[in-house]
Design a protein around this motif. Structure first.
Motif, PDB file in Angstrom:
ATOM      1  N   LEU A 102       0.826  -1.209   0.000  1.00  0.00           N
ATOM      2  CA  LEU A 102       0.000   0.000   0.000  1.00  0.00           C
ATOM      3  C   LEU A 102       0.862   1.262   0.000  1.00  0.00           C
ATOM      4  N   ARG A 120      -4.490   6.915  -0.292  1.00  0.00           N
ATOM      5  CA  ARG A 120      -4.863   5.583   0.155  1.00  0.00           C
ATOM      6  C   ARG A 120      -6.020   5.048  -0.700  1.00  0.00           C
ATOM      7  N   GLU A 121      -6.956   5.933  -0.983  1.00  0.00           N
ATOM      8  CA  GLU A 121      -8.125   5.562  -1.785  1.00  0.00           C
ATOM      9  C   GLU A 121      -7.667   5.169  -3.199  1.00  0.00           C
ATOM     10  N   ALA A 123      -4.747   4.183  -4.182  1.00  0.00           N
ATOM     11  CA  ALA A 123      -3.942   2.962  -4.148  1.00  0.00           C
ATOM     12  C   ALA A 123      -4.840   1.735  -4.035  1.00  0.00           C
ATOM     13  N   THR A 124      -5.820   1.810  -3.144  1.00  0.00           N
ATOM     14  CA  THR A 124      -6.709   0.655  -2.951  1.00  0.00           C
ATOM     15  C   THR A 124      -7.488   0.372  -4.233  1.00  0.00           C
ATOM     16  N   ARG A 125      -7.954   1.450  -4.875  1.00  0.00           N
ATOM     17  CA  ARG A 125      -8.735   1.296  -6.106  1.00  0.00           C
ATOM     18  C   ARG A 125      -7.868   0.645  -7.199  1.00  0.00           C
ATOM     19  N   LEU A 127      -5.186  -1.206  -6.873  1.00  0.00           N
ATOM     20  CA  LEU A 127      -4.882  -2.603  -6.549  1.00  0.00           C
ATOM     21  C   LEU A 127      -6.068  -3.496  -6.885  1.00  0.00           C
ATOM     22  N   ALA A 128      -7.274  -3.004  -6.613  1.00  0.00           N
ATOM     23  CA  ALA A 128      -8.468  -3.789  -6.910  1.00  0.00           C
ATOM     24  C   ALA A 128      -8.607  -3.976  -8.424  1.00  0.00           C
ATOM     25  N   GLN A 133      -6.613  -7.267  -4.547  1.00  0.00           N
ATOM     26  CA  GLN A 133      -7.255  -6.959  -3.269  1.00  0.00           C
ATOM     27  C   GLN A 133      -6.611  -7.817  -2.188  1.00  0.00           C
ATOM     28  N   GLU A 136      -2.690  -5.158   0.380  1.00  0.00           N
ATOM     29  CA  GLU A 136      -2.274  -3.846   0.873  1.00  0.00           C
ATOM     30  C   GLU A 136      -1.173  -3.906   1.927  1.00  0.00           C
ATOM     31  N   GLU A 137      -1.358  -4.755   2.927  1.00  0.00           N
ATOM     32  CA  GLU A 137      -0.409  -4.726   4.048  1.00  0.00           C
ATOM     33  C   GLU A 137       0.726  -5.736   3.892  1.00  0.00           C
TER      34      GLU A 137
END
Ligand code: ATP
Ligand code: MG
Lengths: 243, 253
Positions: A102, A120-121, A123-125, A127-128, A133, A136-137
């Motif tokens: 992440l 963060r948003e 990055a998460t998007r 990755l998805a 998914q 992240e960690e």
């Protein structure tokens, strides 16, 4: 209607490494909007070097580089251009340097001035989008080679680039991951240049294929003749057949 | 190689501001390291292990984690009783074991047995990224913080490169021995490792430039000092407080 300027335009580029023999002599290359270029060529032909020249990590001895319609002359021009060009490094361990996935994907967006929450948003998007998914960690050093490649791509896409320069993205990927990668590329509305030694992969991902050899770009027509023989030892180099 | 953070069972302790944990670890280490009275050292030892048990961390795993340090302490036990001058407490055959030497070795052992578990509990259970951010928020110089983070990320890559080089040498029938060829081969190997590390650093810097890096690191983690952290700060001040108070009272009766 005037044609849009090319996204990237190299003209008359000459370059040699200190103490090395000239790698490029008057090289020209153009990437137009919407275009998908494949680039192949023997080891040591200078493909990686060419990418590093485009984003200003190396400086040409002669010639001009243009991006998005304006010339790139000094470092600040290149800094601005790099925000819009995503360069995927040949070795994913060079690209990923943060302790966790992440953090690494969010590094670019943070540099672009996003707030931690926005980064963060994003990055998460991203990755998805790449089917990562739950990664992240994960610490980077726990990822497999193929996963590192996909995360590297995510770090670029999170910055919403207009051009991607992909240096051997499928190196070390298995067939399934490769197909996944191809699928992702085809879904993205983005122009790119892709370096690969696998002509099959280039044919599937790129619309035009160039070869880099002896310091020059050989265009599609010059190598099309040899498309049918990609499995033999000469690869994509121009050569003659003895029938 | 580098151990992963020990898993800490979920508890209110886990959610406190990591800066608080780092500051406590530093204060406690200083308090114990500077103490000389047995009662103060014993209190430090007791506090550390009691906290580990209260937080639900397995003492056995902590012991395993800190065990390597006791190799060094064993060495002190072998040397100090023989070399520190003073009246002999006991005799080992012809060798007198001096009382101050034994006391010194015992003191160091007790200090290590108090400080190391405390650090393992307070810091060793934090992810490295969190430690980095907490240090940054504590205004530790940015360069040092990123040295820590990059070390964590690349020590594995460099270890892997070392293994690759060594494997390559072994596959070509290299057998280490005590001869010039062995020394030269290891010298080449290490030189190669340094060279690769330097080249890697260069490439990583390039990759960072490509992603808009301009000399400043930003962080995702938002570390906050919550209202409950005030009570935690008080609670965490108790162990270093006890150690310092005991030391002070025993020295100035
Ligand atoms: N830092 C450097 N200093 C000197 N020479 C270099 C340096 N980097 C690359 N070269 C040389 O420049 C040439 C081109 O290298 P480059 O990495 O661009 O090749 P490439 O086409 O990407 O090859 P590959 O397919 O193996 O990735 C090679 O002959 C290489 O040895
Ligand atoms: Mg290359």
């Amino acid at each position: 209607m005037a044609a849009a300027p090319p996204l990237i335009k190299l003209s008359g580029i000459s370059f040699s490494y200190p103490g090395g023999k000239p790698l490029f002599k008057g090289l020209d290359l153009e990437l137009r909007a919407g275009e998908r270029l494949g680039l192949s060529g023997p080891n040591g032909a200078g493909k990686t070097t060419l990418f590093h020249l485009i984003v200003g990590l190396l400086k040409p001895a002669a010639g001009a580089i243009e991006a998005f319609g304006s010339p790139l002359k000094n470092e600040s021009d290149f800094v601005a251009a790099r925000r819009r060009i995503g360069l995927l490094f040949q070795d994913a361990d060079d690209q990923l340097f943060s302790p966790t996935v992440l953090e690494d994907v969010a590094f670019g967006p943070l540099n672009l001035g996003k707030t931690p929450a926005e980064a963060r948003e994003a990055a998460t998007r991203t990755l998805a989008l790449l089917g990562l998914q739950g990664f992240e960690e994960r610490p980077i050093h726990h990822l497999s080679g193929g996963e590192k490649k996909l995360v590297s791509l995510a770090t670029l896409l999170a910055m919403e680039p207009e051009v991607l320069l992909l240096d051997e993205p499928t190196n070390g990927l298995d067939d399934k991951t490769k197909a996944n990668f191809l699928d992702i590329l085809q879904r993205l509305e983005i122009s790119f240049i892709i370096i690969s030694h696998e002509l099959d992969f280039l044919e599937q991902s790129a619309r035009t294929i160039y070869a880099l050899a002896e310091g020059r770009i050989l265009s599609d027509d010059q190598i099309t003749l040899h498309r049918h023989v990609h499995a033999h030892p000469h690869g994509s180099l121009p050569h003659h057949h003895h029938d | 190689m580098l151990p992963e953070p020990l898993p800490l069972p979920d508890s209110p302790f886990r959610r406190i501001d990591p800066r608080l944990r780092i500051v406590t670890a530093v204060l406690f280490s200083f308090a114990v390291a500077l103490a000389s009275e047995w009662a103060a050292l014993g209190a430090g030892f007791g506090c550390a292990w009691l906290a580990i048990i209260l937080c639900g961390l397995s003492p056995w795993r902590v012991l395993k984690r800190i065990a390597p340090a006791f190799g060094f302490i064993l060495f002190l036990w072998a040397v100090l009783p023989l070399t520190v001058p003073g009246p002999a407490l006991l005799r080992l055959g012809p060798l007198p074991l001096s009382a101050p030497g034994i006391a010194l070795a015992g003191g160091i052992t007790l200090k290590a047995a108090a400080i190391l578990p405390a650090i393992t509990l307070l810091i060793g259970t934090l992810p490295v990224a969190t430690i980095g951010h907490a240090l940054q928020r504590l205004r530790v110089p940015e360069k040092l913080v990123y040295l820590l983070l990059f070390c964590y990320r690349y020590i594995f890559v460099i270890e892997e490169e070392y293994r690759r080089l060594e494997r390559a040498a072994r596959l070509r029938s290299f057998r280490p021995g005590t001869n010039l060829h062995t020394y030269r081969t290891y010298a080449y190997l290490i030189a190669m490792l340094f060279l690769r590390a330097a080249l890697r650093a260069d490439q990583v810097h390039r990759a960072m430039l490509c992603r808009g890096f301009h000399g400043r690191f930003h962080t995702l983690e938002e570390i906050r000092f919550r209202a409950t952290d005030r009570y935690w700060a008080l609670a965490l001040a108790i162990p270093p407080g006890i150690v310092t108070a005991l030391q002070w009272l025993l020295l100035h009766p």
